[in-house]
Design an enzyme around this catalytic site. Sequence first.
Site: not given
Length: 575
Positions: A428, A566
């Site tokens: 991440e 997006t």
Amino acid sequence: MSGFRRWSMSRIERSPESFFKILAALLVISYYLIAKEFSEPTVGFTGWAPKYGATIQCTECTGDWGRADQEKADQVREAMKYTFWKYRENAWGSDDILPVSGQASSSRNGWGAFIVDSATTLVLMGLWDELALSVEHIIAIDFTKTEELVDPFETTIRYLGALVSLVDLYDAGVIPDKIVSKEARKAILSQAVTLANALGPAYDTPTGMPWPRVDFAASKGVPVPPKVPLHGGKLDDPVIGPARAGSSILENRVLTRLTGDPIYGKNSTLAWAPLVWPKWLRSDAGMTDSPMNIITGEPAGRQRHWDAGHDSYYEYLMKITLLAPPSDPYIQRYKEQFVSAAGSLQKRYATRSAPASDYIMQHLFMGRSDERWFLNKQSHLACFAPGTLLLASRFYGKRQINMQYLAFALLDGCRHTYNSTPSGIGPESWSWIPKFGYDAPIFSPTTPREKEEWSSSGFWSTDPRYMGRPEYVESLFYAHRITGEAHYRQWAWDAFTAIERHCKAPYGYAQLADVYRVDPGQWSGNGEGRWIDMQESFWAAETLKYLWLTFSDANVASLDRWVFSTEGHPFRMIR
């Protein structure tokens, strides 16, 4: 606020004498700049206008680059079917399914976020039975009722974007009439209008930047979450980040086109106006200082980067120049702001990693700044940037060569994070030691684990989870469609097979707790602790969509005809 001052323009006396003096000076300056440009051409991020009608997908490529790799595409499609039917059987109507336990979860207002958000993926993959079930649910949603406060950012990108994209896909003939009727198309558009109108109070602020939440029952914007002081200071007004203020223009401009009602495009343009036309001095050209005061538009902090919380604003600055018609009066401003921001990213935030004790290769990562400090930290979310930069380099012309090189180098850095873990999946977030200019970086490896990771790969994880995110494979999709290079397909396949191996759970695809610890023997019991019982809707809306499109025929959702939001929803280019 100390440290900031307003832009000001000196008043010009309007006498004929002063006018001609100014005109003469401007002519001299213009002549000098033109002569200088021809004698010393600018290299890199230049002010060329977008090439409307230009081909974005690879035209010079030969061979099989644009043909489908059907076997790989079919395997990704099977992963989507598995995802859909496990949700259908165990959590239908809820926002998401918990993929390990099979329980239902609702964190997106209870409207069925998975159903709406995944619908455009079903369309592109031709999963018509699944789409028919989804459309039946979508038409029946009551978007005016929810027991929760509504997040206008997440609701716009996941719900509204999907609805208007479905209409665009129908109008383009991608969805057969026997699957979605004309009446159903009208109903979907009506749902989009209902939702957009309910979101309208979000934009009822002095600056136009949206409130963080909307109370649908009261038709009122709400200044929550609670105010958080920055650096020990006090905030008297609510604040917002660039992504939340600047990521609604694509969805709302499409809705204005579909309905003929200008209010949606107007609201979304005003929402990002303080970012595009700032009244305050900026630390770096084109880059927004944040967070911003919703009441005054003034920066309440000096955070600058292309990472989480800022990312999709820069993405939309570029993509609106693709979506908007050439007659748009603001399009050149959008383009200039993006090019400036890309230049600042290259000069100030993209840094090479220093060689580690056992790893001498160097990779380009992008950091961030906060006040005077450069933070040598990047998250998976920032891996969207290579794809957006490649789009810009192609659309803005060949003189954007530096932008293209920057994109390739950043994409290589993102790939390195995937290539360096036992799972084959990137973490991440991560940190590195910058090669130049930072003798004492903010972040350094301190624990034995961090030192070991840094020594072996030149970076270390600061959050080792994998959350099903799409950004890396999204950029691989753009790279393959724009360059035609086969190795981007291979990198995408490597990512997919790793995710399939490590994330496939009894009821969907789980998140990983630690991409470095995927051997069941490393966990207690039967190894179930390696999974996080969560599956966000973007797994189906984006990650699987971009993987499938990378292996599909290049004419499917061609970048010459479609712009992706997006959240991965395709919108038609109307020129």
